[in-house]
Design a protein around this motif. Structure first.
Motif, PDB file in Angstrom:
ATOM      1  N   LYS A  43      49.018  38.327  52.422  1.00 22.64           N
ATOM      2  CA  LYS A  43      47.721  38.893  52.775  1.00 22.64           C
ATOM      3  C   LYS A  43      46.596  38.390  51.865  1.00 22.64           C
ATOM      4  N   CYS A  44      46.919  37.986  50.661  1.00 20.63           N
ATOM      5  CA  CYS A  44      45.914  37.597  49.665  1.00 20.63           C
ATOM      6  C   CYS A  44      45.245  36.274  50.049  1.00 20.63           C
ATOM      7  N   ILE A  49      38.178  39.055  43.875  1.00 20.41           N
ATOM      8  CA  ILE A  49      37.422  40.298  43.678  1.00 20.41           C
ATOM      9  C   ILE A  49      38.192  41.225  42.742  1.00 20.41           C
ATOM     10  N   CYS A  50      39.515  41.267  42.870  1.00 19.92           N
ATOM     11  CA  CYS A  50      40.329  42.096  41.972  1.00 19.92           C
ATOM     12  C   CYS A  50      40.155  41.638  40.520  1.00 19.92           C
ATOM     13  N   LYS A  65      44.161  30.609  41.808  1.00 14.02           N
ATOM     14  CA  LYS A  65      44.915  31.500  42.699  1.00 14.02           C
ATOM     15  C   LYS A  65      45.435  32.701  41.916  1.00 14.02           C
ATOM     16  N   MET A  66      45.358  33.843  42.580  1.00 15.48           N
ATOM     17  CA  MET A  66      45.872  35.073  41.984  1.00 15.48           C
ATOM     18  C   MET A  66      47.386  35.047  42.102  1.00 15.48           C
ATOM     19  N   VAL A  83      39.455  47.609  45.676  1.00 14.04           N
ATOM     20  CA  VAL A  83      38.420  46.618  46.000  1.00 14.04           C
ATOM     21  C   VAL A  83      38.944  45.454  46.844  1.00 14.04           C
ATOM     22  N   CYS A  84      40.236  45.336  47.002  1.00 14.45           N
ATOM     23  CA  CYS A  84      40.805  44.214  47.767  1.00 14.45           C
ATOM     24  C   CYS A  84      40.401  44.325  49.240  1.00 14.45           C
ATOM     25  N   PRO A  85      39.661  43.337  49.768  1.00  7.26           N
ATOM     26  CA  PRO A  85      39.196  43.412  51.152  1.00  7.26           C
ATOM     27  C   PRO A  85      40.303  43.184  52.180  1.00  7.26           C
TER      28      PRO A  85
END
Length: 95
Positions: A43-44, A49-50, A65-66, A83-85
């Motif tokens: 999903k990421c 933003i995180c 990349k996270m 906050v994760c959209p």
């Protein structure tokens, strides 16, 4: 007003009362957590933003990349999940 217990033998203070730098690295706060963030990689979208909102700098990023969380410092505050959209971060119980 500073109150000092009579049981304290010595107090080491810097001149001017400033704190030493980088002391946050010595205070691992991950043990405070009751819920931990878990990333759903599918999903990421690496919007970061995180990373921007994390108050403890616990989002681990590599090559833009996270890639996960630094659980030694993450307190499980849920800011990243909130906050994760893409709802790519789920909070799960530590127990």
């Amino acid at each position: 007003m500073l109150a000092v217990s009579k049981d304290i033998k010595t107090i080491n203070l810097n001149i001017g009362g400033y704190a030493e730098g980088s002391t946050a690295l010595n205070n691992k706060t991950g043990g405070w957590r009751t819920f931990k963030p878990v990333l759903s990689r599918d999903k990421c979208v690496d919007c970061m933003i995180c990373w921007i909102y994390c108050p403890d700098d616990s989002i681990v990023v590599k090559d833009g990349k996270m890639i996960g969380f630094d659980y030694e410092y993450c307190k499980g505050c849920r800011v990243c999940a909130n906050v994760c959209p893409r709802s790519a971060i789920e909070m799960v119980s530590e127990r």
